[in-house]
Write a protein that holds these residues in place. Structure first.
Motif, PDB file in Angstrom:
ATOM      1  N   PRO A 235      32.073  18.842  37.433  1.00 19.48           N
ATOM      2  CA  PRO A 235      30.847  18.314  38.061  1.00 19.48           C
ATOM      3  C   PRO A 235      31.092  17.013  38.824  1.00 19.48           C
ATOM      4  CG  PRO A 235      30.364  19.124  35.869  1.00 19.48           C
ATOM      5  CD  PRO A 235      31.855  19.167  36.011  1.00 19.48           C
ATOM      6  N   GLY A 236      31.866  16.108  38.226  1.00 16.21           N
ATOM      7  CA  GLY A 236      32.160  14.843  38.901  1.00 16.21           C
ATOM      8  C   GLY A 236      32.976  15.047  40.158  1.00 16.21           C
ATOM      9  N   PHE A 237      33.960  15.961  40.097  1.00 13.93           N
ATOM     10  CA  PHE A 237      34.778  16.236  41.273  1.00 13.93           C
ATOM     11  C   PHE A 237      33.943  16.880  42.384  1.00 13.93           C
ATOM     12  CE2 PHE A 237      38.729  16.719  38.372  1.00 13.93           C
ATOM     13  CZ  PHE A 237      38.850  15.336  38.308  1.00 13.93           C
ATOM     14  N   LEU A 238      33.033  17.769  42.005  1.00 13.50           N
ATOM     15  CA  LEU A 238      32.177  18.419  43.004  1.00 13.50           C
ATOM     16  C   LEU A 238      31.218  17.415  43.644  1.00 13.50           C
ATOM     17  CD1 LEU A 238      31.368  21.806  41.214  1.00 13.50           C
ATOM     18  CD2 LEU A 238      32.902  21.429  43.159  1.00 13.50           C
ATOM     19  N   VAL A 239      30.716  16.473  42.853  1.00 16.25           N
ATOM     20  CA  VAL A 239      29.848  15.432  43.408  1.00 16.25           C
ATOM     21  C   VAL A 239      30.632  14.580  44.410  1.00 16.25           C
ATOM     22  CG1 VAL A 239      28.514  13.359  42.878  1.00 16.25           C
ATOM     23  CG2 VAL A 239      28.293  15.375  41.427  1.00 16.25           C
ATOM     24  N   ALA A 240      31.914  14.306  44.103  1.00 18.25           N
ATOM     25  CA  ALA A 240      32.753  13.536  45.026  1.00 18.25           C
ATOM     26  C   ALA A 240      32.885  14.249  46.370  1.00 18.25           C
ATOM     27  CB  ALA A 240      34.130  13.303  44.407  1.00 18.25           C
ATOM     28  N   LEU A 241      33.116  15.557  46.338  1.00 19.70           N
ATOM     29  CA  LEU A 241      33.230  16.324  47.575  1.00 19.70           C
ATOM     30  C   LEU A 241      31.879  16.434  48.282  1.00 19.70           C
ATOM     31  CD1 LEU A 241      35.641  19.170  46.394  1.00 19.70           C
ATOM     32  CD2 LEU A 241      36.183  17.204  47.857  1.00 19.70           C
ATOM     33  N   ALA A 242      30.811  16.542  47.492  1.00 19.36           N
ATOM     34  CA  ALA A 242      29.468  16.582  48.088  1.00 19.36           C
ATOM     35  C   ALA A 242      29.160  15.267  48.803  1.00 19.36           C
ATOM     36  CB  ALA A 242      28.422  16.858  47.014  1.00 19.36           C
ATOM     37  N   ALA A 243      29.627  14.149  48.246  1.00 18.95           N
ATOM     38  CA  ALA A 243      29.424  12.846  48.883  1.00 18.95           C
ATOM     39  C   ALA A 243      30.118  12.796  50.244  1.00 18.95           C
ATOM     40  CB  ALA A 243      29.943  11.729  47.982  1.00 18.95           C
ATOM     41  N   LEU A 244      31.289  13.413  50.348  1.00 21.83           N
ATOM     42  CA  LEU A 244      31.993  13.481  51.629  1.00 21.83           C
ATOM     43  C   LEU A 244      31.168  14.281  52.638  1.00 21.83           C
ATOM     44  CD1 LEU A 244      34.470  13.086  53.457  1.00 21.83           C
ATOM     45  CD2 LEU A 244      35.441  15.150  52.429  1.00 21.83           C
ATOM     46  N   ALA A 245      30.660  15.441  52.213  1.00 19.52           N
ATOM     47  CA  ALA A 245      29.882  16.289  53.118  1.00 19.52           C
ATOM     48  C   ALA A 245      28.608  15.583  53.573  1.00 19.52           C
ATOM     49  CB  ALA A 245      29.548  17.611  52.427  1.00 19.52           C
ATOM     50  N   VAL A 246      27.889  14.968  52.633  1.00 20.33           N
ATOM     51  CA  VAL A 246      26.633  14.287  52.965  1.00 20.33           C
ATOM     52  C   VAL A 246      26.908  13.087  53.876  1.00 20.33           C
ATOM     53  CG1 VAL A 246      24.709  12.941  52.026  1.00 20.33           C
ATOM     54  CG2 VAL A 246      25.437  15.049  50.891  1.00 20.33           C
ATOM     55  N   GLY A 247      27.946  12.310  53.557  1.00 19.84           N
ATOM     56  CA  GLY A 247      28.290  11.156  54.383  1.00 19.84           C
ATOM     57  C   GLY A 247      28.657  11.563  55.799  1.00 19.84           C
ATOM     58  N   ALA A 248      29.438  12.637  55.941  1.00 22.65           N
ATOM     59  CA  ALA A 248      29.838  13.111  57.267  1.00 22.65           C
ATOM     60  C   ALA A 248      28.635  13.612  58.063  1.00 22.65           C
ATOM     61  CB  ALA A 248      30.882  14.217  57.128  1.00 22.65           C
ATOM     62  N   LEU A 249      27.742  14.365  57.416  1.00 24.45           N
ATOM     63  CA  LEU A 249      26.557  14.877  58.098  1.00 24.45           C
ATOM     64  C   LEU A 249      25.623  13.743  58.526  1.00 24.45           C
ATOM     65  CD1 LEU A 249      25.750  17.994  55.882  1.00 24.45           C
ATOM     66  CD2 LEU A 249      26.526  18.008  58.260  1.00 24.45           C
ATOM     67  N   LEU A 250      25.444  12.766  57.650  1.00 27.41           N
ATOM     68  CA  LEU A 250      24.583  11.628  57.968  1.00 27.41           C
ATOM     69  C   LEU A 250      25.157  10.842  59.143  1.00 27.41           C
ATOM     70  CD1 LEU A 250      22.084   9.966  57.142  1.00 27.41           C
ATOM     71  CD2 LEU A 250      23.561   8.689  55.584  1.00 27.41           C
ATOM     72  N   PHE A 251      26.456  10.624  59.120  1.00 30.80           N
ATOM     73  CA  PHE A 251      27.111   9.882  60.197  1.00 30.80           C
ATOM     74  C   PHE A 251      26.961  10.623  61.521  1.00 30.80           C
ATOM     75  CE2 PHE A 251      30.494   8.113  62.751  1.00 30.80           C
ATOM     76  CZ  PHE A 251      30.569   6.795  62.337  1.00 30.80           C
ATOM     77  N   ALA A 252      27.202  11.943  61.499  1.00 31.10           N
ATOM     78  CA  ALA A 252      27.092  12.747  62.723  1.00 31.10           C
ATOM     79  C   ALA A 252      25.668  12.721  63.269  1.00 31.10           C
ATOM     80  CB  ALA A 252      27.533  14.176  62.436  1.00 31.10           C
ATOM     81  N   ARG A 253      24.679  12.719  62.381  1.00 31.01           N
ATOM     82  CA  ARG A 253      23.284  12.717  62.820  1.00 31.01           C
ATOM     83  C   ARG A 253      22.896  11.383  63.471  1.00 31.01           C
ATOM     84  NH1 ARG A 253      18.755  15.552  61.090  1.00 31.01           N
ATOM     85  NH2 ARG A 253      20.258  17.252  60.879  1.00 31.01           N
ATOM     86  N   LEU A 254      23.397  10.265  62.921  1.00 33.91           N
ATOM     87  CA  LEU A 254      22.988   8.947  63.401  1.00 33.91           C
ATOM     88  C   LEU A 254      23.889   8.390  64.505  1.00 33.91           C
ATOM     89  CD1 LEU A 254      22.107   7.231  59.989  1.00 33.91           C
ATOM     90  CD2 LEU A 254      20.541   8.259  61.637  1.00 33.91           C
ATOM     91  N   GLU A 255      25.084   8.902  64.614  1.00 32.03           N
ATOM     92  CA  GLU A 255      26.060   8.353  65.563  1.00 32.03           C
ATOM     93  C   GLU A 255      25.557   8.270  67.006  1.00 32.03           C
ATOM     94  OE1 GLU A 255      30.636   9.202  67.131  1.00 32.03           O
ATOM     95  OE2 GLU A 255      29.636  10.635  65.818  1.00 32.03           O
ATOM     96  N   PRO A 256      24.867   9.266  67.555  1.00 33.59           N
ATOM     97  CA  PRO A 256      24.432   9.170  68.954  1.00 33.59           C
ATOM     98  C   PRO A 256      23.502   7.987  69.242  1.00 33.59           C
ATOM     99  CG  PRO A 256      24.273  11.437  68.169  1.00 33.59           C
ATOM    100  CD  PRO A 256      24.532  10.581  66.965  1.00 33.59           C
ATOM    101  N   ARG A 257      22.895   7.417  68.224  1.00 35.31           N
ATOM    102  CA  ARG A 257      21.941   6.316  68.422  1.00 35.31           C
ATOM    103  C   ARG A 257      22.554   4.952  68.141  1.00 35.31           C
ATOM    104  NH1 ARG A 257      17.700   8.239  64.241  1.00 35.31           N
ATOM    105  NH2 ARG A 257      16.861   6.150  64.630  1.00 35.31           N
ATOM    106  N   PHE A 258      23.837   4.912  67.800  1.00 33.07           N
ATOM    107  CA  PHE A 258      24.478   3.633  67.460  1.00 33.07           C
ATOM    108  C   PHE A 258      24.381   2.625  68.600  1.00 33.07           C
ATOM    109  CE2 PHE A 258      27.722   5.278  64.078  1.00 33.07           C
ATOM    110  CZ  PHE A 258      26.666   5.490  63.215  1.00 33.07           C
ATOM    111  N   ALA A 259      24.795   3.032  69.801  1.00 30.49           N
ATOM    112  CA  ALA A 259      24.867   2.097  70.926  1.00 30.49           C
ATOM    113  C   ALA A 259      23.487   1.511  71.236  1.00 30.49           C
ATOM    114  CB  ALA A 259      25.451   2.796  72.145  1.00 30.49           C
TER     115      ALA A 259
END
Length: 262
Positions: A235-259
Motif C-alpha cells: 500500500p505504501g509503495f502504491l501510494v508513492a507511485l500514485a503521488a508521482l502520477a498525481v503530481g505529474a498530472l497536476l503539473f501538466a494541467r497548470l503548466e500552460p498558465r505559469f508564464a
C-alpha cells in the motif's frame, strides 16, 4: 508532460538538465568553506542531535537504525523544501523562453539525489564499523532508492506547480513536513506501531500506507537486515507511485498558465 513525449523532450534537453543540476549543486553551498562536505555533515549532525535527545529520554534505538532513517528522511526534506520555490526562482526563464517546465523540479530532485547518493556511500562505509556488515540485501537498495526518487519527484512536481498560484504553499510545507516526521518511523522502530496490541488493529495498515514508513522499512531491510513488518508494504509503495502520477498530472494541467501567473 505525457509519457513518451515527456521522455523525448527530456532526452532532447538533457544538456539543459545537466546544467541545471550542476547549478543547483553549486548554489546550495556557494561561498561555503566546506562545500559539498555539508551534504554529509548535515545528516550526521542531525543524527547526533536525535541520538543525544533519545539517550536523554532513555529511548532505546540502535545507531545504524537511526542513521538510515535520518538520511533517507533528509532526501525527502530537501526535495520538498526546494520544490516550492523552484518555478518562482526561475521566473524570468519561464517567462522568456519555452522549454518543458518539468525540467526545473526534475533537476532539483536530481541534484538532491546526488547528495543522497554521497550520504549512502558514507553510510555504506560506516555501517560495517557500527556492526552492520554488507549483506545480500544491499542488492535491493537501488530499487528502494528508485522508488524513493519517483515519490520525491511526484511531490516536487505537485508542490512546485501549486506554489505558482498559491504562494502560501512554501510556508505550509515545513509545517506539513514536521507533522509527517512524527508519524513516520524515522527515530523509532516500526514495531512500536505495527503489531502493538495497545493500538486498534486498523492503525497498522494505515501507518504503512504512509509511503515513507514503507520506504524506511525497505531501506532498513536492505541495509541492516531488519525484519519486514508483518503487514504488506505494497500500500505504501502504491501510494508513492500514485503521488508521482498525481503530481505529474497536476503539473501538466497548470503548466500552460505559469508564464501568465508569474
Amino acid at each position: 508532460m505525457r509519457g513518451r513525449s515527456a521522455l523525448a523532450e527530456l532526452l532532447a534537453r538533457r544538456e539543459l538538465v545537466g546544467n541545471l543540476v550542476a547549478r543547483n549543486l553549486k548554489q546550495r553551498y556557494k561561498g561555503s568553506t566546506l562545500g559539498f562536505l555539508w551534504s554529509l555533515l548535515h545528516p550526521l549532525f542531525l543524527v547526533l542531535i536525535y541520538l543525544v535527545f533519545i539517550r536523554l529520554m532513555r529511548f532505546p534505538v540502535r545507531l545504524p537504525h537511526l542513521l538510515v532513517g535520518v538520511m533517507a528522511w533528509q532526501f525527502l526534506a530537501l526535495c520538498t523544501g526546494d520544490a516550492a520555490g523552484v518555478i518562482l526562482g526561475h521566473a524570468s526563464l519561464v517567462k522568456k523562453t519555452w522549454f518543458p517546465r518539468f525540467i526545473l523540479p526534475l533537476s532539483a530532485v536530481l541534484g538532491n539525489l546526488v547528495h543522497f547518493a554521497l550520504s549512502l556511500v558514507v553510510l555504506a562505509l560506516a555501517l560495517p564499523v557500527l556492526g552492520a556488515p554488507p549483506r545480500a540485501g544491499w542488492l535491493l537498495l537501488p530499487a528502494v532508492v528508485a522508488l524513493h526518487f519517483l515519490f520525491c519527484l511526484g511531490l516536487s512536481l505537485g508542490l512546485s506547480a501549486l506554489n505558482v498560484f498559491f504562494r502560501d504553499v512554501e510556508h505550509l510545507v515545513p509545517i506539513g513536513l514536521m507533522s509527517w516526521f512524527f508519524v513516520t518511523p524515522v527515530i523509532y522502530p516500526v514495531e512500536q506501531v505495527v503489531g502493538n496490541p495497545s493500538l486498534p488493529p486498523w492503525v497498522g495498515p494505515l501507518f504503512l500506507a504512509n509511503p515513507m514508513a514503507a520506504l524506511l522499512a525497505g531501506y532498513r531491510f536492505a541495509l541492516l537486515g531488519e525484519p519486514l513488518p508483518p503487514l504488506s508494504l505494497w500500500p505504501g509503495f502504491l501510494v508513492a507511485l500514485a503521488a508521482l502520477a498525481v503530481g505529474a498530472l497536476l503539473f501538466a494541467r497548470l503548466e500552460p498558465r505559469f508564464a501568465d501567473e508569474l
